[in-house]
Design a protein around this motif. Structure first.
Motif, PDB file in Angstrom:
ATOM      1  N   LEU A  55       0.820  -1.207   0.000  1.00  0.00           N
ATOM      2  CA  LEU A  55       0.000   0.000   0.000  1.00  0.00           C
ATOM      3  C   LEU A  55       0.853   1.256   0.000  1.00  0.00           C
ATOM      4  CD1 LEU A  55      -2.766  -1.066   2.557  1.00  0.00           C
ATOM      5  CD2 LEU A  55      -2.939  -0.988   0.074  1.00  0.00           C
ATOM      6  N   MET A  90      -1.854   4.559   1.911  1.00  0.00           N
ATOM      7  CA  MET A  90      -1.499   4.385   0.505  1.00  0.00           C
ATOM      8  C   MET A  90      -0.670   5.564   0.005  1.00  0.00           C
ATOM      9  SD  MET A  90      -5.065   2.805  -1.066  1.00  0.00           S
ATOM     10  CE  MET A  90      -4.446   2.789  -2.750  1.00  0.00           C
ATOM     11  N   VAL A 134      -3.347  -0.029  -6.983  1.00  0.00           N
ATOM     12  CA  VAL A 134      -3.618  -1.220  -6.170  1.00  0.00           C
ATOM     13  C   VAL A 134      -4.862  -1.899  -6.714  1.00  0.00           C
ATOM     14  CG1 VAL A 134      -4.235  -2.079  -3.879  1.00  0.00           C
ATOM     15  CG2 VAL A 134      -2.562  -0.225  -4.114  1.00  0.00           C
ATOM     16  N   LEU A 176      -6.963   3.007  -6.968  1.00  0.00           N
ATOM     17  CA  LEU A 176      -7.475   1.761  -6.374  1.00  0.00           C
ATOM     18  C   LEU A 176      -8.527   1.152  -7.292  1.00  0.00           C
ATOM     19  CD1 LEU A 176      -7.724  -0.213  -3.930  1.00  0.00           C
ATOM     20  CD2 LEU A 176      -9.508   1.309  -3.046  1.00  0.00           C
TER      21      LEU A 176
END
Length: 309
Positions: free
Chosen positions: A195, A223, A201, A229
């Motif tokens: 992270l 993060m 991610v 994300l």
């Protein structure tokens, strides 16, 4: 022998099953619970997607059931232990939609990282936001963090590496000595390290008590600033309110959510109106090609169990 199919399935696979079995194919049966319970009473197999709840009530009604086919890979809508106790085979389409999901993930990362695809209406109306849209970023040399390194995670890693991205992954089920790390040229790291260091991610893990809200406020705060994300796994893994706030605060550059804690996403969700957010209705694993592969695989697996006698 009877097969009940309660949600959409590729018609070619349905026709294949009809050669050897009596098939009740009603894609809206999922929304008619009483009719579903009545239908499974005569069924030797039930085929579902992700909306049909194969719970104690369904299993009690389906006393003849020998197989439950899942047109997908997630099993959180199926009471797997109860099926196991009754000797019912649970048959997911493992790997059949991996390519569709991986392409969705990589496409989302590209769109969100470049950041120039959200203003078509402005350009069409005569605006020319060229300066504002000239600071997009490339993914070359950036790091993709894959949470859950199974078949879909590995396919996603391969596509990202084709774009010259560096890939790291976290998977507590795979020891650092597993040969898959060397074979894929992906570096195993801790979740915290992933992270903190990843520019994007992507989540590829099941929803369990251990993963529920795994990506919560503190983890989003940990993060990398400006990261992206993508969640194509299960909605309950991400704290939706915390994600929306991170997007509004500019902590994250963007996000793509294909799955939600409650589906359909209810009106008034904290995600509504959040900037740089792509929302899709649980379709990452659905494509013409994936639907065919998934349906064919499940049809073959269910038929094999029923033909065992």
């Amino acid at each position: 022998m009877h097969i009940v199919i309660s949600e959409f399935m590729d018609t070619g696979a349905v026709d294949l099953l009809r050669r050897d079995f009596q098939v009740l194919y009603e894609p809206d049966l999922v929304d008619r619970r009483a009719d579903l319970l009545k239908a499974v009473a005569e069924a030797d197999a039930l085929i579902v997607r992700n909306r049909t709840r194969v719970d104690g009530e369904v299993l009690a009604a389906g006393r003849r059931l020998r197989a439950v086919g899942r047109l997908g890979v997630g099993l959180d809508n199926i009471d797997v232990p109860a099926c196991r106790e009754r000797g019912i085979h649970v048959l997911p389409a493992t790997g059949a939609n991996a390519r569709a999901v991986a392409e969705y993930v990589v496409t989302s990362v590209l769109v969100l990282t470049r950041g120039v695809y959200h203003n078509s209406s402005q350009v069409a109306q005569g605006a020319w936001p060229r300066t504002a849209m000239s600071n997009g970023r490339e993914v070359h040399g950036r790091t993709l963090g894959v949470v859950g390194f199974g078949g879909i995670g590995r396919m996603t890693a391969r596509l990202a590496q084709g774009l010259d991205m560096r890939v790291v992954a976290y998977d507590p089920m795979l020891p650092g000595t597993d040969p898959v790390w060397r074979e894929t040229q992906v570096e195993p790291v801790s979740l915290d390290a992933l992270l903190a260091g990843a520019d994007a991610v992507t989540l590829h893990i099941p929803l369990t008590e251990g993963t529920r809200k795994l990506i919560d406020g503190p983890r989003i705060a940990a993060m990398k600033d400006g990261a992206v994300l993508v969640n194509t796994a299960r909605g309950g893994i991400v704290d939706e309110a915390a994600l929306a706030q991170a997007l509004r605060d500019g902590k994250l550059r963007g996000a793509a959510m294909d799955v939600f804690g409650e589906e359909p996403l209810p009106a008034g969700s904290p995600l509504a109106g959040a900037p740089n957010l792509i929302l899709t209705p649980h379709v990452a694993g659905l494509s013409v090609e994936a639907n065919t592969r998934v349906s064919d695989m499940v049809a073959q697996r269910v038929a094999a169990v029923l033909k065992q006698g």
